[in-house]
Design a protein around this motif. Structure first.
Motif, PDB file in Angstrom:
ATOM      1  N   LYS A 100       0.794  -1.241   0.000  1.00  0.00           N
ATOM      2  CA  LYS A 100       0.000   0.000   0.000  1.00  0.00           C
ATOM      3  C   LYS A 100       0.826   1.290   0.000  1.00  0.00           C
ATOM      4  O   LYS A 100       0.353   2.325  -0.450  1.00  0.00           O
ATOM      5  CB  LYS A 100      -0.890   0.023   1.255  1.00  0.00           C
ATOM      6  CG  LYS A 100      -1.935  -1.062   1.281  1.00  0.00           C
ATOM      7  CD  LYS A 100      -3.083  -0.700   0.373  1.00  0.00           C
ATOM      8  CE  LYS A 100      -4.170  -1.781   0.468  1.00  0.00           C
ATOM      9  NZ  LYS A 100      -5.283  -1.501  -0.447  1.00  0.00           N
ATOM     10  N   VAL A 101       2.019   1.232   0.577  1.00  0.00           N
ATOM     11  CA  VAL A 101       2.784   2.476   0.742  1.00  0.00           C
ATOM     12  C   VAL A 101       3.444   2.874  -0.572  1.00  0.00           C
ATOM     13  O   VAL A 101       4.046   2.049  -1.258  1.00  0.00           O
ATOM     14  CB  VAL A 101       3.858   2.309   1.842  1.00  0.00           C
ATOM     15  CG1 VAL A 101       4.830   3.493   1.842  1.00  0.00           C
ATOM     16  CG2 VAL A 101       3.202   2.167   3.204  1.00  0.00           C
ATOM     17  N   GLU A 102       3.298   4.161  -0.925  1.00  0.00           N
ATOM     18  CA  GLU A 102       4.029   4.703  -2.076  1.00  0.00           C
ATOM     19  C   GLU A 102       5.094   5.635  -1.523  1.00  0.00           C
ATOM     20  O   GLU A 102       4.808   6.458  -0.668  1.00  0.00           O
ATOM     21  CB  GLU A 102       3.076   5.482  -2.992  1.00  0.00           C
ATOM     22  CG  GLU A 102       2.071   4.585  -3.671  1.00  0.00           C
ATOM     23  CD  GLU A 102       0.818   5.348  -4.102  1.00  0.00           C
ATOM     24  OE1 GLU A 102       0.901   6.595  -4.236  1.00  0.00           O
ATOM     25  OE2 GLU A 102      -0.230   4.700  -4.255  1.00  0.00           O
ATOM     26  N   ASP A 112      -2.437   9.947   3.675  1.00  0.00           N
ATOM     27  CA  ASP A 112      -3.622   9.435   2.971  1.00  0.00           C
ATOM     28  C   ASP A 112      -3.899   7.980   3.345  1.00  0.00           C
ATOM     29  O   ASP A 112      -5.039   7.584   3.548  1.00  0.00           O
ATOM     30  CB  ASP A 112      -3.439   9.567   1.456  1.00  0.00           C
ATOM     31  CG  ASP A 112      -3.460  11.029   1.031  1.00  0.00           C
ATOM     32  OD1 ASP A 112      -4.513  11.673   1.207  1.00  0.00           O
ATOM     33  OD2 ASP A 112      -2.406  11.541   0.594  1.00  0.00           O
ATOM     34  N   LEU A 113      -2.797   7.198   3.427  1.00  0.00           N
ATOM     35  CA  LEU A 113      -2.970   5.785   3.760  1.00  0.00           C
ATOM     36  C   LEU A 113      -3.556   5.635   5.168  1.00  0.00           C
ATOM     37  O   LEU A 113      -4.450   4.815   5.403  1.00  0.00           O
ATOM     38  CB  LEU A 113      -1.627   5.049   3.641  1.00  0.00           C
ATOM     39  CG  LEU A 113      -1.678   3.548   3.936  1.00  0.00           C
ATOM     40  CD1 LEU A 113      -2.639   2.827   2.987  1.00  0.00           C
ATOM     41  CD2 LEU A 113      -0.286   2.921   3.829  1.00  0.00           C
ATOM     42  N   ILE A 136      -7.668  15.546   5.205  1.00  0.00           N
ATOM     43  CA  ILE A 136      -7.711  14.175   4.693  1.00  0.00           C
ATOM     44  C   ILE A 136      -8.885  13.490   5.364  1.00  0.00           C
ATOM     45  O   ILE A 136      -9.004  13.527   6.609  1.00  0.00           O
ATOM     46  CB  ILE A 136      -6.397  13.440   5.000  1.00  0.00           C
ATOM     47  CG1 ILE A 136      -5.267  14.045   4.162  1.00  0.00           C
ATOM     48  CG2 ILE A 136      -6.514  11.939   4.734  1.00  0.00           C
ATOM     49  CD1 ILE A 136      -3.898  13.478   4.453  1.00  0.00           C
ATOM     50  N   SER A 137      -9.711  12.890   4.562  1.00  0.00           N
ATOM     51  CA  SER A 137     -10.917  12.331   5.153  1.00  0.00           C
ATOM     52  C   SER A 137     -10.547  11.184   6.090  1.00  0.00           C
ATOM     53  O   SER A 137      -9.625  10.409   5.812  1.00  0.00           O
ATOM     54  CB  SER A 137     -11.899  11.917   4.052  1.00  0.00           C
ATOM     55  OG  SER A 137     -11.906  10.545   3.873  1.00  0.00           O
ATOM     56  N   HIS A 138     -11.236  11.114   7.226  1.00  0.00           N
ATOM     57  CA  HIS A 138     -11.039  10.105   8.276  1.00  0.00           C
ATOM     58  C   HIS A 138      -9.752  10.293   9.079  1.00  0.00           C
ATOM     59  O   HIS A 138      -9.482   9.479   9.956  1.00  0.00           O
ATOM     60  CB  HIS A 138     -11.062   8.679   7.711  1.00  0.00           C
ATOM     61  CG  HIS A 138     -12.377   8.293   7.124  1.00  0.00           C
ATOM     62  ND1 HIS A 138     -13.476   7.973   7.894  1.00  0.00           N
ATOM     63  CD2 HIS A 138     -12.778   8.186   5.828  1.00  0.00           C
ATOM     64  CE1 HIS A 138     -14.490   7.688   7.108  1.00  0.00           C
ATOM     65  NE2 HIS A 138     -14.106   7.808   5.840  1.00  0.00           N
TER      66      HIS A 138
END
Ligand code: AMP
Ligand code: MG
Length: 696
Positions: A100-102, A112-113, A136-138
């Motif tokens: 998942k990590v960029e 974002d993650l 950033i949402s959440h």
């Protein structure tokens, strides 16, 4: 649980920090035997990961066991993995993050993650602290905005450590959350790359060549300031590389013996006393001014120079416990006590018959009892008064008897033993403890173990001894004219004789030799090579470039360190000897001329390195032998002549010219002629010192 090397890594969640070493970047240090190499500055995660892979690949090829400690949470509080990936499997969670990590030196998706992850949990959280200007949402900006996510704030190990941060906090002073997200993918890739050679403690058994472990660089906060590094991250990796590599195998195993849960553990958490103690056992570093001798206008006599070294040097290496099978030639760091008396019980020195002595003069006749006493199979009963018993060499002397008559001096007929006396009470029997008694010190710290020592220690029931780690001695040749032996060379070039010769000497003295190659007559290049060398060496022998000329770069560089000393020693051969500390590592600047280089190394470096290695000061004695030569010598200098023994007399190499390297091979030692003027005629006693005696 012995590790040859320890790598300590201070990870970072930030972007590239530029080419110049700065704080809050990634830093690493390699430790071994309680000593740390120069901290390595790693400007971004990509560079750091490549460095780790290279370094580990290198250690792996050399067969060395490595512990890699990261100041980086390896896991999240209980329940996180189960909820996110469906099972409470921390190492599988690493792979999830890896996917998942960029990441790049300038940009990454950690905030974002974190928001994406939070969205999968009920309520608000667990991650917080959006460090970006955009919303950033959440992902809440404040910890207090979180509620109902259902996870603990910290892991059990975090609770055991004062001042630890929760991995949910992504940014802000002291936060660790960002670097955890940006560290787990790297850990996952290391696992994939090194597969079976690597394990992750405590999730896997730490019995592989490479072991990764989480640690915490604030376990010993008061000690960081003692490290010789301005940047705190550099000081920290250096300190913990020293600490963890100073631990004994047993102490490391004890620290690692924890119950593994999905939360993992922090190596050393709650065990700061153990860590402190490991460090206490290490010797202090040499002082920067240890080579500074009062400078007069006169030439320093050899003995005065030696006395200075003796007074200012001390052991610098850590200790380790080794089996006596591997201990010959190593230096004891602790006294050895007999674990048992030798012999443990009275025993027979010969094959024969035991009886109660003494035996009077004339014929002795004694009835023999049934049975015998043999080595390892003693007679268990008591021999009755006036009786004798068959006994074999090394067998315990049974109760009731104390004296042994040699088999060859007896006859036996129908269970009667006959022999002629007299025989003293106790003859041919050894007393319990007559050689060594239990608890008695049998060897002192500083002793360089000989094969005979190993035999004695074994007999005393000791299987492991605490020894100094070998001193790592770098050997560097300097000069534009040098080419490696065996290469093709122009007329203006010469083969590097000193490098291989000094390396061979240091190896014979029992040190670990690190060949450093050849440095050109270029100050910057030499500086770089010395910097590199001090990462892996405890001491450095250089040759050449040690006078005061324009091309004498060893002197020039050392004289800028404030530790430089030019020793003008009244000896022949030998030009000035240059000594100094480079990055806290002593440098012995030997003359370039191979004859002078070897003589100076024998006379000065050998005893100095011996002390640094823990072996104490030792002056080679040599022998007084009749000269086979004539010589008249002026007052002032100590002269060393290449010499050998022929028919009980000492002959010297026909040419005293110090360019004649062949004389070093011709000779088996040196004749030392002291400072006063003297005339030597054949037959006069001279002091001959075998080469082997110098570094013993
Ligand atoms: P220097 O002290 O650098 O001026 O060197 C003195 C002499 O020793 C010169 O003739 C050098 O060429 C020679 N020399 C220096 N280093 C070495 C070496 N590693 N092997 C053989 N000769 C050397
Ligand atoms: Mg030179």
């Amino acid at each position: 649980m012995n590790f040859d090397k320890v790598i300590m890594v201070d990870w970072s969640g930030g972007n590239d920090r530029g080419p110049k070493p700065v704080k809050d970047a990634i830093w690493a240090a390699i430790g071994s035997g309680g000593q740390a190499g120069e901290p390595v500055y790693l400007r971004n995660r990509q560079v750091a990961e490549a460095w780790l892979i290279d370094t580990l690949t290198d250690f792996r090829a050399r067969g060395e066991r490595v512990l890699v400690g990261f100041d980086l949470c390896f896991a999240y509080p209980k329940g996180f993995a189960a909820k996110l990936i469906g099972r409470e499997d921390t190492l599988a969670l690493w792979d999830w993050f890896e996917a998942k990590v960029e990441d790049s030196p300038t940009k990454n998706n950690r905030f974002d993650l974190a928001g994406e992850i939070n969205a999968k949990f009920p309520g608000v959280g667990p991650f917080w602290f959006n460090g970006l200007p955009r919303d950033i949402s959440h992902l809440p900006r404040k910890g207090t905005q979180r509620a109902g996510h259902g996870l603990p704030e910290k892991r059990a190990a975090d609770l055991a450590i004062k001042g630890s941060f929760s991995p949910w906090q992504l940014a802000g002073a002291g936060a660790v959350g960002g670097q955890v997200i940006m560290g787990l993918p790297m850990l996952a890739r290391l696992r994939k790359r090194f597969t079976d050679a690597l394990s992750v403690w405590p999730f896997e058994a730490p019995d592989t060549q490479i072991v990764l472990a989480e640690t915490y660089f604030s376990l010993l906060p008061d000690l960081v300031q003692d490290e010789p590094h301005q940047i705190k991250d550099a000081a920290q990796v250096s300190l913990y590389a020293r600490v963890f590599s100073a631990l004994s195998g047993k102490a490391t195993a004890d620290l690692m013996a924890v119950q593994a849960t999905s939360e993992g553990w922090v190596l050393g958490a709650g065990e700061t006393e153990v860590l402190r103690k490991a460090l206490d056992k290490l010797p202090p570093r040499l002082k920067n001014d240890c080579f500074a001798m009062p400078q007069g206008a006169y030439w320093t006599p050899v003995d005065e120079a030696l006395a200075h070294l003796e007074a200012h040097l001390h052991p610098v290496t850590g200790t380790q416990s080794v089996s006596i099978a591997d201990a010959s030639g190593l230096i004891l760091a602790e006294d050895v006590m007999a674990a048992r008396s030798h012999p443990p019980a009275p025993n027979a020195a010969v094959d024969g018959y035991a009886f109660a002595g003494p035996a009077p003069e004339g014929l002795n006749e004694l009835p023999l009892v049934q049975g015998r006493s043999a080595a390892g199979v003693p007679y268990e009963g008591t021999v009755p008064d006036g009786h004798a018993i068959r006994i074999l060499t090394g067998a315990n002397v049974p109760d009731g008897v104390d004296t042994v008559v040699l088999q060859e001096d007896t006859t036996v007929d129908e269970d009667t033993l006959r022999f002629y006396g007299p025989l003293k009470k106790g003859a041919n029997a050894r007393n319990a403890g007559e050689d060594m008694t239990i608890g008695q010190p049998i060897l002192a710290a500083g002793r360089k173990l000989t094969p005979g020592d190993i035999g004695m220690i074994a007999a005393a029931g000791v299987g492991q001894v605490t020894v100094r780690r070998p001193l790592r001695v770098g050997v560097l040749s300097t000069g534009d004219e040098l080419v490696p032996p065996g290469a093709s060379a122009r007329d203006a070039q010469i083969f590097d004789a000193n490098g291989p010769m000094l390396a061979a000497l240091a190896a014979e003295w029992g040190h670990d030799v690190i060949p450093l190659g050849r440095a050109p007559d270029d100050r910057d290049a030499l500086r770089e090579m010395l910097n590199d060398a001090t990462r892996s060496c405890d001491a450095i022998l250089t040759s050449g470039g040690a006078s005061a000329g324009a091309e004498d770069h060893v002197s020039a560089l050392l004289s800028d360190t404030g530790s430089f000393a030019l020793w003008r020693i009244a000896m022949k051969p030998g030009r000035p000897l240059v000594l100094g500390m480079w990055n806290e590592t002593p440098v012995f600047g030997l003359p370039g001329n191979p004859v002078a280089a070897m003589v100076c190394a024998l006379v000065f470096s050998a005893p100095a390195l011996r002390v640094m290695a823990g072996g104490g000061w030792r002056k080679p004695e040599g022998y007084l032998l009749p000269a086979e030569f004539s010589k008249s010598k002026k007052e002032g200098r100590t002269e060393y002549l290449r010499a050998r023994i022929q028919n009980g007399c000492v002959e010297v190499f026909p040419s005293e010219g110090s360019g004649r390297v062949s004389g070093l091979s011709w000779a088996t030692g040196l004749v030392a002629l002291s400072a006063p003027a003297q005339t030597i005629a054949p037959g006069d006693p001279v002091r001959y010192i075998p080469f082997a005696d110098f570094g013993r």
